[in-house]
Design a protein around this motif. Structure first.
Motif, PDB file in Angstrom:
ATOM      1  N   LYS A  62       3.570  -2.891  -7.030  1.00 17.60           N
ATOM      2  CA  LYS A  62       3.844  -3.465  -5.711  1.00 17.60           C
ATOM      3  C   LYS A  62       4.392  -4.881  -5.851  1.00 17.60           C
ATOM      4  O   LYS A  62       3.915  -5.676  -6.661  1.00 17.60           O
ATOM      5  CB  LYS A  62       2.576  -3.469  -4.852  1.00 17.60           C
ATOM      6  N   ASP A  64       6.151  -7.787  -2.973  1.00 18.78           N
ATOM      7  CA  ASP A  64       6.618  -8.066  -1.613  1.00 18.78           C
ATOM      8  C   ASP A  64       8.093  -8.452  -1.556  1.00 18.78           C
ATOM      9  O   ASP A  64       8.696  -8.439  -0.474  1.00 18.78           O
ATOM     10  CB  ASP A  64       5.779  -9.186  -0.981  1.00 18.78           C
ATOM     11  N   GLY A 111       5.477  -2.358   1.931  1.00 20.71           N
ATOM     12  CA  GLY A 111       4.176  -2.252   2.558  1.00 20.71           C
ATOM     13  C   GLY A 111       4.164  -2.953   3.909  1.00 20.71           C
ATOM     14  O   GLY A 111       4.956  -3.862   4.147  1.00 20.71           O
ATOM     15  N   VAL A 174       0.624   1.029   5.905  1.00 22.45           N
ATOM     16  CA  VAL A 174       0.948   1.733   4.673  1.00 22.45           C
ATOM     17  C   VAL A 174       1.104   0.746   3.525  1.00 22.45           C
ATOM     18  O   VAL A 174       1.493  -0.407   3.731  1.00 22.45           O
ATOM     19  CB  VAL A 174       2.247   2.565   4.805  1.00 22.45           C
ATOM     20  N   GLU A 175       0.795   1.207   2.335  1.00 18.94           N
ATOM     21  CA  GLU A 175       1.012   0.418   1.135  1.00 18.94           C
ATOM     22  C   GLU A 175       2.381   0.768   0.547  1.00 18.94           C
ATOM     23  O   GLU A 175       2.872   1.894   0.715  1.00 18.94           O
ATOM     24  CB  GLU A 175      -0.079   0.701   0.107  1.00 18.94           C
ATOM     25  N   GLN A 176       2.980  -0.179  -0.127  1.00 24.31           N
ATOM     26  CA  GLN A 176       4.261   0.070  -0.771  1.00 24.31           C
ATOM     27  C   GLN A 176       4.111   1.204  -1.787  1.00 24.31           C
ATOM     28  O   GLN A 176       3.196   1.227  -2.592  1.00 24.31           O
ATOM     29  CB  GLN A 176       4.749  -1.193  -1.476  1.00 24.31           C
ATOM     30  N   GLN A 178       3.369   4.263  -1.068  1.00 24.52           N
ATOM     31  CA  GLN A 178       2.494   5.318  -0.553  1.00 24.52           C
ATOM     32  C   GLN A 178       3.318   6.424   0.094  1.00 24.52           C
ATOM     33  O   GLN A 178       4.331   6.176   0.737  1.00 24.52           O
ATOM     34  CB  GLN A 178       1.529   4.722   0.477  1.00 24.52           C
TER      35      GLN A 178
END
Length: 218
Positions: A62, A64, A111, A174-176, A178
């Motif tokens: 992950k 950002d 995310g 949501v998570e990156q 996912q």
């Protein structure tokens, strides 16, 4: 190998029909040479159906600042476009074509919160042609990051794909990387990015969902 939940719905039905067809072939053509070719074709099709619904286990890194590939496939479009459905301004569009041999699980490119989702009925042009983005059945999902940046991923059905599934709803977090959706049997996913994003991929490059860095945010 793990099988996707969509496959657990389809595989038993597909195998039942294949078994019926194989039985008819056996009782009517077993004394002919074509029998062996048809049975080999049936085995290949059964293997392909199982292979299509595979779910690989991947470690997601992950970040950002990164926009990750939402799907496995091939880059078929990179250009600026006026996105008129949600953003109503100029965006960078990066499109990934998914063949029947690709993993069809779709992953969140960033995310954050799902701020928009819209499913629209449409045609079923081949997913690798440009007009499929506007004409085909599709589902647009916008992911809003904590810093307010929004990225849209648009799932698009193709000639063979007749089923788009999107599991997340507006307001969901949501998570990156996912899983957020799945498309059955060949299709594409269009990403709509901020125009100042730094694109790292090139035309015809192969992508791996949740692993390939499509672009960096500034």
């Amino acid at each position: 190998m793990q099988i996707h939940k969509e496959g657990k719905k389809i595989i038993p039905v597909a195998f039942f029909f294949l078994a019926v067809i194989d039985a008819l072939i056996y009782f009517t053509l077993r004394d002919y040479l074509i029998f062996y070719f048809l049975m080999a074709g049936s085995l290949f099709l059964a293997t392909l159906i199982v292979f299509f619904f595979r779910v690989p286990q991947r470690e997601i890194e992950k970040n950002d600042q990164h926009i990750l590939a939402p799907a496995d496939g091939e880059i078929v479009e990179i250009f600026k476009v006026y996105e008129k459905e949600y953003f109503k301004d100029e965006r960078l569009q990066v499109s990934i074509f998914m063949s029947v041999f690709n993993v069809h699980q779709n992953r969140a490119p960033v995310g954050g919160e799902v701020s928009y989702k819209h499913h629209k009925r449409g045609a079923y042009y081949p997913a690798f042609v440009k007009k499929s983005s506007e004409k085909n059945e599709r589902c647009s999902t916008v992911f809003k990051m904590n810093n307010g940046t929004e990225v849209m991923a648009r799932q698009i059905a193709g000639t063979v794909a007749q089923r788009i599934v999107t599991y997340k709803q507006p307001g969901d977090i949501v998570e990156q990387g996912q899983e957020y959706g799945f498309i059955r049997f060949g299709s594409r996913v269009d990403l709509f990015l901020p125009v100042d994003a730094d694109v790292h991929v090139k035309m015809h490059q192969k992508t791996v969902g949740g692993k390939t860095v499509i672009a960096s945010l500034k």
